[in-house]
Design a protein around this motif. Structure first.
Motif, mmCIF file in Angstrom:
data_model
loop_
_atom_site.group_PDB
_atom_site.id
_atom_site.type_symbol
_atom_site.label_atom_id
_atom_site.label_comp_id
_atom_site.label_asym_id
_atom_site.label_seq_id
_atom_site.Cartn_x
_atom_site.Cartn_y
_atom_site.Cartn_z
ATOM 1 N N ALA A 79 0.819 -1.208 0.000
ATOM 2 C CA ALA A 79 0.000 0.000 0.000
ATOM 3 C C ALA A 79 0.853 1.259 0.000
ATOM 4 C CB ALA A 79 -0.943 -0.012 1.206
ATOM 5 N N ASP A 80 2.019 1.200 0.614
ATOM 6 C CA ASP A 80 2.920 2.352 0.618
ATOM 7 C C ASP A 80 3.442 2.596 -0.797
ATOM 8 O OD1 ASP A 80 4.734 4.319 2.060
ATOM 9 O OD2 ASP A 80 6.188 3.039 1.043
ATOM 10 N N PRO A 81 3.371 3.836 -1.316
ATOM 11 C CA PRO A 81 3.812 4.091 -2.693
ATOM 12 C C PRO A 81 5.262 3.710 -2.947
ATOM 13 C CG PRO A 81 2.534 5.946 -1.850
ATOM 14 C CD PRO A 81 2.775 5.031 -0.689
ATOM 15 N N GLY A 82 6.118 3.942 -1.971
ATOM 16 C CA GLY A 82 7.518 3.587 -2.168
ATOM 17 C C GLY A 82 7.721 2.084 -2.271
ATOM 18 N N ARG A 83 7.063 1.350 -1.396
ATOM 19 C CA ARG A 83 7.199 -0.107 -1.454
ATOM 20 C C ARG A 83 6.561 -0.656 -2.719
ATOM 21 N NH1 ARG A 83 5.526 -4.354 3.363
ATOM 22 N NH2 ARG A 83 6.604 -6.179 2.456
ATOM 23 N N ARG A 84 5.429 -0.074 -3.156
ATOM 24 C CA ARG A 84 4.797 -0.525 -4.384
ATOM 25 C C ARG A 84 5.707 -0.286 -5.587
ATOM 26 N NH1 ARG A 84 0.130 1.948 -3.954
ATOM 27 N NH2 ARG A 84 0.743 3.831 -5.093
ATOM 28 N N ALA A 85 6.374 0.857 -5.618
ATOM 29 C CA ALA A 85 7.295 1.134 -6.713
ATOM 30 C C ALA A 85 8.470 0.159 -6.715
ATOM 31 C CB ALA A 85 7.798 2.578 -6.616
ATOM 32 N N ASP A 86 8.961 -0.191 -5.507
ATOM 33 C CA ASP A 86 10.049 -1.167 -5.430
ATOM 34 C C ASP A 86 9.611 -2.523 -5.972
ATOM 35 O OD1 ASP A 86 11.674 0.741 -4.341
ATOM 36 O OD2 ASP A 86 11.357 0.101 -2.261
ATOM 37 N N ARG A 87 8.400 -2.950 -5.637
ATOM 38 C CA ARG A 87 7.909 -4.234 -6.128
ATOM 39 C C ARG A 87 7.719 -4.219 -7.648
ATOM 40 N NH1 ARG A 87 3.444 -7.023 -2.079
ATOM 41 N NH2 ARG A 87 4.898 -7.510 -0.363
ATOM 42 N N VAL A 88 7.173 -3.132 -8.149
ATOM 43 C CA VAL A 88 6.978 -3.027 -9.605
ATOM 44 C C VAL A 88 8.316 -3.116 -10.328
ATOM 45 C CG1 VAL A 88 6.277 -1.463 -11.458
ATOM 46 C CG2 VAL A 88 4.810 -1.767 -9.468
ATOM 47 N N GLY A 89 9.308 -2.386 -9.823
ATOM 48 C CA GLY A 89 10.625 -2.441 -10.458
ATOM 49 C C GLY A 89 11.242 -3.822 -10.401
ATOM 50 N N ALA A 90 11.072 -4.520 -9.273
ATOM 51 C CA ALA A 90 11.636 -5.869 -9.152
ATOM 52 C C ALA A 90 10.956 -6.839 -10.107
ATOM 53 C CB ALA A 90 11.498 -6.349 -7.702
ATOM 54 N N VAL A 91 9.627 -6.725 -10.284
ATOM 55 C CA VAL A 91 8.918 -7.612 -11.207
ATOM 56 C C VAL A 91 9.327 -7.325 -12.656
ATOM 57 C CG1 VAL A 91 6.652 -8.277 -12.081
ATOM 58 C CG2 VAL A 91 6.978 -7.916 -9.637
ATOM 59 N N LEU A 92 9.412 -6.069 -13.031
ATOM 60 C CA LEU A 92 9.830 -5.730 -14.396
ATOM 61 C C LEU A 92 11.238 -6.239 -14.688
ATOM 62 C CD1 LEU A 92 8.463 -2.071 -14.773
ATOM 63 C CD2 LEU A 92 7.413 -4.213 -15.512
ATOM 64 N N LEU A 93 12.116 -6.160 -13.686
ATOM 65 C CA LEU A 93 13.475 -6.674 -13.874
ATOM 66 C C LEU A 93 13.447 -8.191 -14.032
ATOM 67 C CD1 LEU A 93 16.518 -6.072 -13.913
ATOM 68 C CD2 LEU A 93 16.523 -6.352 -11.423
ATOM 69 N N ALA A 94 12.629 -8.885 -13.239
ATOM 70 C CA ALA A 94 12.560 -10.340 -13.340
ATOM 71 C C ALA A 94 11.915 -10.796 -14.640
ATOM 72 C CB ALA A 94 11.777 -10.902 -12.148
ATOM 73 N N ALA A 95 11.011 -9.980 -15.225
ATOM 74 C CA ALA A 95 10.345 -10.341 -16.479
ATOM 75 C C ALA A 95 11.226 -10.124 -17.690
ATOM 76 C CB ALA A 95 9.054 -9.557 -16.628
ATOM 77 N N GLN A 96 12.378 -9.497 -17.525
ATOM 78 C CA GLN A 96 13.366 -9.320 -18.596
ATOM 79 C C GLN A 96 12.786 -8.598 -19.810
ATOM 80 O OE1 GLN A 96 15.012 -13.185 -19.425
ATOM 81 N NE2 GLN A 96 16.073 -13.319 -17.471
ATOM 82 N N GLY A 97 12.057 -7.522 -19.543
ATOM 83 C CA GLY A 97 11.570 -6.674 -20.613
ATOM 84 C C GLY A 97 10.280 -7.115 -21.264
ATOM 85 N N LYS A 98 9.693 -8.218 -20.818
ATOM 86 C CA LYS A 98 8.454 -8.696 -21.436
ATOM 87 C C LYS A 98 7.199 -8.117 -20.796
ATOM 88 C CE LYS A 98 10.465 -13.106 -22.856
ATOM 89 N NZ LYS A 98 10.346 -14.593 -22.771
#
Length: 398
Positions: free
Chosen positions: A163-182
């Motif tokens: 729910a915290d915007p900072g933590r949500r942004a961290d999770r989004v960035g980690a998922v995008l990195l794990a998806a390797q651009g897809k």
């Protein structure tokens, strides 16, 4: 005057500022042992810092593991949705051989993909952060129709714990990195777009859909363009528009009409269930089969040569004799297709076959073709006198 003496008694009695009483064993002083207060405080502070650092590192490892699990989960759904999208495209373009599967009639879902066998039966329907996946069908205005273009957008959240915007942004960035651009996402600083490395869509993606919340993760499954494939595929409804020769080494089956602007050369068999229009030449090295009629608007030439009266198989074959006459296979024997009439001839009872105008044109003599029987129909005298000379007329029938 002071008198000094070196005797032991004098030394014992002499007082002085440094003289100390001798104590026994029970009264001896001990060296200080243990830690001072400042040392204990410093050690506690270091232990607290180490504990805080270890807890933060462990939490980051948990977050990274959750991000990698969500990325793999989302990409697995993306891979399973591709064949489902192909089925929906074929149905929308009129290329499908049958009806759309029931699991896809109401849209695409994870449960439907499992029902179709594109996902394992035990595949989880919720991510590692306990969010489900929604699959939106994005189709153009030309659907349904031959030019229908269709895509799928698969999206999910990053968990209620972000729910915290900072933590949500961290999770989004980690998922995008794990998806390797897809994968892509809806970012808080640009909530009107769903952006990724390979797609950039408005939010909401379609007029019928609700906008995706900031922090949503999305994967786009792009459909095939209706006319960009240069190859003819199975059940393809496009017109190949052949401008040259078509060579078929095996059997060619046409369930409908075939229109060719060039030559058609068939080395094997060709079966036509409908009409065939060939503006060039038609050459078949094998069997040419038509389920309907074969119509020639000019001439039909038969190249097969056979001899009347010889054996043939199967019945119904058509050939020609050496003179160009039409032969048909009937009863296992080649026979002239003349309605049963094999010609006629006239014989002189004395001189025999004497006049060239009276011979059978089918045989060139006073005889019947093979398979025909001579039938005597008349007898007459050639002159006014009854000299015993007469002429007999025969016809050949079968």
């Amino acid at each position: 005057m002071t008198i000094f003496s070196n005797s032991p008694s004098a030394k014992a009695k002499r007082p002085g500022p440094r003289a100390r009483p001798r104590a026994g064993r029970s009264g001896a002083r001990r060296a200080p042992r243990g830690f001072a207060l400042i040392e204990l405080t410093l050690a506690a502070a270091l232990l607290s810092l180490a504990a805080i650092w270890a807890a933060g590192a462990w939490e980051r490892r948990i977050e990274d593991a959750g991000a990698q699990a969500l990325a793999r989960w989302l990409l697995a759904i993306e891979a399973a949705a591709r064949p489902a999208l192909a089925q929906m495209e074929q149905h929308a373009r009129g290329q499908a051989a049958g009806p759309l599967p029931t699991a896809l009639s109401g849209g695409v879902t994870v449960a439907g993909l499992k029902q179709l066998g594109y996902l394992d039966a035990g595949f989880p329907e919720r991510s590692a952060w306990n969010d489900g996946a929604s699959i939106q069908v994005l189709q153009g205005q030309s659907c349904p129709g031959p030019a229908c273009a269709m895509d799928l957008l698969i999206h999910t959240g990053v968990g209620s714990g972000a729910a915290d915007p900072g933590r949500r942004a961290d999770r989004v960035g980690a998922v995008l990195l794990a998806a390797q651009g897809k994968a892509g996402a809806v970012h808080a600083h640009d909530p009107g777009r769903v952006r990724g490395a390979v797609f950039n869509l408005p939010n909401p993606p379609s007029a019928q859909a609700a906008p995706l919340a900031p922090g949503s993760i999305a994967v786009l499954v792009a459909g095939s363009a209706p006319y960009d494939d240069p190859y003819v595929r199975r059940r393809d409804t496009r017109d190949p528009a052949l401008q040259g020769a078509l060579s078929v080494a095996g059997q060619a089956n046409f369930g409908a009409g075939a229109l060719l602007q060039g030559d058609l050369q068939v080395r094997g068999g060709a079966a036509l269930g409908g009409w065939a229009s060939v503006q060039g030449g038609l050459t078949a090295g094998g069997t040419l089969t038509g389920q309907g009629r074969v119509v020639a608007h000019e001439f039909l030439q038969v190249g097969g040569i056979a001899a009347a009266g010889t054996g043939c198989s199967p019945a119904g074959l058509i050939a020609r004799d050496a003179a160009g006459g039409l032969l048909g296979c009937s009863g296992g024997v080649w026979a002239a297709q003349d309605g049963g009439f094999g010609g006629s001839y006239v014989v002189n009872n004395v001189r025999g076959c004497i006049h060239p105008d009276l011979v059978n044109p089918r045989t060139g003599g006073c005889s019947c073709p093979a398979g025909y029987q001579a039938q005597w129909i008349s007898q007459w005298a050639p002159g006014p006198y009854d000299d015993g000379v007469f002429l007999r007329t025969y016809i050949c029938l079968r």
